[in-house]
Design an enzyme around this catalytic site. Structure first.
Site, short mmCIF file in Angstrom:
data_model
loop_
_atom_site.label_atom_id
_atom_site.label_comp_id
_atom_site.label_asym_id
_atom_site.label_seq_id
_atom_site.Cartn_x
_atom_site.Cartn_y
_atom_site.Cartn_z
N ALA A 177 18.94 151.24 129.41
CA ALA A 177 18.03 149.80 129.16
C ALA A 177 16.75 150.43 128.40
CB ALA A 177 17.24 148.96 129.63
N SER B 141 22.96 150.21 124.89
CA SER B 141 22.58 148.89 125.73
C SER B 141 22.81 147.43 125.45
CB SER B 141 21.92 149.05 127.17
OG SER B 141 21.01 147.86 127.57
N TYR C 26 26.37 143.22 127.91
CA TYR C 26 26.74 141.75 129.59
C TYR C 26 26.66 140.27 128.84
CZ TYR C 26 23.49 144.84 132.75
OH TYR C 26 22.99 145.64 133.74
N THR D 137 29.61 145.72 131.28
CA THR D 137 29.18 145.90 132.63
C THR D 137 29.52 144.48 133.48
OG1 THR D 137 27.37 147.33 132.01
CG2 THR D 137 27.26 146.49 134.32
N ARG E 154 15.42 146.28 144.32
CA ARG E 154 14.85 148.13 143.76
C ARG E 154 13.38 147.52 144.67
NH1 ARG E 154 16.64 147.30 137.67
NH2 ARG E 154 19.15 147.11 137.54
N LYS F 168 32.96 148.23 133.53
CA LYS F 168 32.34 149.42 134.00
C LYS F 168 31.69 148.28 135.15
CE LYS F 168 27.72 151.90 132.97
NZ LYS F 168 26.72 151.97 134.45
N SER G 239 31.50 153.45 138.54
CA SER G 239 29.99 153.76 138.96
C SER G 239 29.91 152.43 139.83
CB SER G 239 30.04 152.41 137.41
OG SER G 239 28.45 153.09 137.47
N HIS H 105 26.26 151.42 139.33
CA HIS H 105 25.16 151.44 138.74
C HIS H 105 24.18 152.80 139.36
CE1 HIS H 105 24.25 147.52 136.07
NE2 HIS H 105 23.26 148.11 136.46
N ASP I 108 30.31 157.75 136.22
CA ASP I 108 28.99 158.04 135.71
C ASP I 108 28.56 157.91 137.35
OD1 ASP I 108 28.68 155.69 137.06
OD2 ASP I 108 28.12 154.60 134.98
N GLY J 95 24.88 160.42 139.11
CA GLY J 95 25.33 161.43 139.97
C GLY J 95 25.29 162.89 139.20
N ILE J 96 25.68 162.69 138.20
CA ILE J 96 26.33 163.51 137.05
C ILE J 96 25.13 164.97 136.79
CG2 ILE J 96 27.90 164.64 135.66
CD1 ILE J 96 29.39 163.74 137.06
N GLY K 246 23.41 159.38 132.44
CA GLY K 246 22.71 157.85 132.70
C GLY K 246 20.58 158.30 132.19
N ARG K 247 20.35 158.33 134.08
CA ARG K 247 18.35 158.78 133.91
C ARG K 247 18.73 159.92 133.45
NH1 ARG K 247 20.74 157.02 139.35
NH2 ARG K 247 19.25 155.19 139.90
#
Length: 371
Positions: free
Chosen positions: A91, A118, A141, A167, A176, A240, A262, A264, A295, A297-298, A318-319
């Site tokens: 996002a 997204s 979503y 998702t 979080r 996902k 995943s 997430h 996905d 931690g890749i 992702g990140r």
């Protein structure tokens, strides 16, 4: 929030791996934005376990293999792709770069990478598609009202998206704490523009209660909604957020065209296993009936090879795309993907794998432990 979205500097000379982009992005981004990007559910146990689990898997080197004509191509849901590296749905790219997803999609085109856009993109899905030079999937979503979900689907179809990625593992946001402590909030000029005009869930108010069981879960999608969605579109539907054999079996039974293992990125339910541990369980349950992607931690090409050896057809990152976008703009994202593909090719060469289909558990050390 003190965002500095001036044009990124040239890619620093010491950026040679994805971790270097993460380090430079951490220094560049304001604390609340960094907390949003890096934030994980609760204590971050799952988020930390994701990369650690890939790192713990050992590889089996092979020598003197015939690798003439080697390549990384694959066929996935009707698309011929030159490599198995996908940009995961993330996002609000405008948090780190003024051009947002329009910059990221340029990098995807430059590197022949499939991008999953997204629902919570900070630009209209049509604008992102217009800037694309390659195939796109749309992450969906599902909305409380089916007519709103269908509106998103029809827009994606009209804009030329090639699949829907639903998702299913985040009907509510994870708690979080890092993000909460940093006081993150979206700037006034950034929002999920593709959801404009759509009705939010109806939430009841009771003193001392959160909204989860006061309306949020009443509006959450269920298996029958996936069956309904399948009946409404000719696009492939990929689920996902699959984290177990039972849900994998049910996904195939209801007609899903693919699944993505995943958790997430550890941002939803803390305490889930890392995806490296989940992947072989789900792949075993699917047994080749539909593609399995992964996905979480890749960060290295060796991680990609390990995922393919454990049953994935492709992986999503992702990140790292936000790290690279923050540091180097579209050139940074393209460079990040180029690094990852080069690392995968080196790993394939040194494990004797000429094609992706040659990558199986024989590329892993027999005494491997992924967690």
């Amino acid at each position: 929030m003190g965002r500095d979205l001036s044009a990124p500097h040239a890619i620093p000379a010491d950026v040679v791996a994805l971790c270097d982009y993460a380090r430079h992005a951490s220094a560049r981004l304001p604390d609340p934005v960094r907390a949003y990007i890096e934030g994980a559910g609760a204590d971050g146990l799952t988020a930390s376990a994701n990369p650690a689990a890939w790192q713990a898997i050992r590889l089996q080197g092979r020598v003197l293999a015939d690798l003439r004509g080697a390549d990384t191509g694959l066929h996935l849901l009707g698309l011929d792709l030159p490599h198995p590296l996908l940009l995961a749905p993330v996002a609000f790219h405008r948090l780190v770069h003024e051009q947002g997803e329009a910059a990221t999609v340029l990098a995807a085109g430059a590197t022949d990478s499939l991008m999953v856009v997204s629902t919570q993109a900070s630009l209209p899905l049509e604008q992102i598609a217009a800037a694309a030079h390659g195939p796109l999937w749309f992450q969906l979503y599902m909305q409380p009202r089916r007519e709103d979900t269908l509106r998103l689907v029809r827009r994606a179809e009209a804009a030329g998206y090639r699949a829907l990625v639903v998702t299913v593992d985040a009907p509510v946001n994870g708690l979080r704490n890092m993000e909460q402590r940093a006081g993150f909030r979206l700037p006034d000029d950034i929002r999920a523009v593709n959801l404009d005009g759509m009705a939010p869930p109806e939430i009841r108010e009771e003193p001392g209660r959160c909204a989860v069981f006061l309306g949020l879960m009443d509006a959450a999608p269920r298996w029958e909604d996936i069956a309904w969605l399948k009946s409404q579109t000719a696009l492939p539907v990929v689920l996902k957020g699959i984290t177990g054999a039972a849900d994998a079996e049910r996904a195939v039974g209801i007609g899903a065209d693919g699944v993505i293992v995943s958790n997430h990125g550890g941002r939803a339910l803390d305490g889930l296993p890392p995806t490296a541990e989940i992947l072989p369980v789900v792949a075993g349950a699917i047994a080749g009936r539909v593609p399995v992607l992964c996905d979480g931690g890749i960060r290295r090409g060796t991680d990609v090879l390990k995922a393919l050896a454990l049953g994935a057809s492709a992986v999503l990152v992702g990140r790292p795309q936000l790290h690279a976008l923050a540091v180097g703009g579209p050139q940074g994202v393209a460079h990040m993907l180029t690094i990852l593909r080069a690392e995968l090719e080196v790993a394939m060469a040194l494990t004797g794998c000429r094609r992706l289909r040659d990558i199986d558990t024989g590329a892993l050390w027999p005494e491997r432990r992924a967690w």
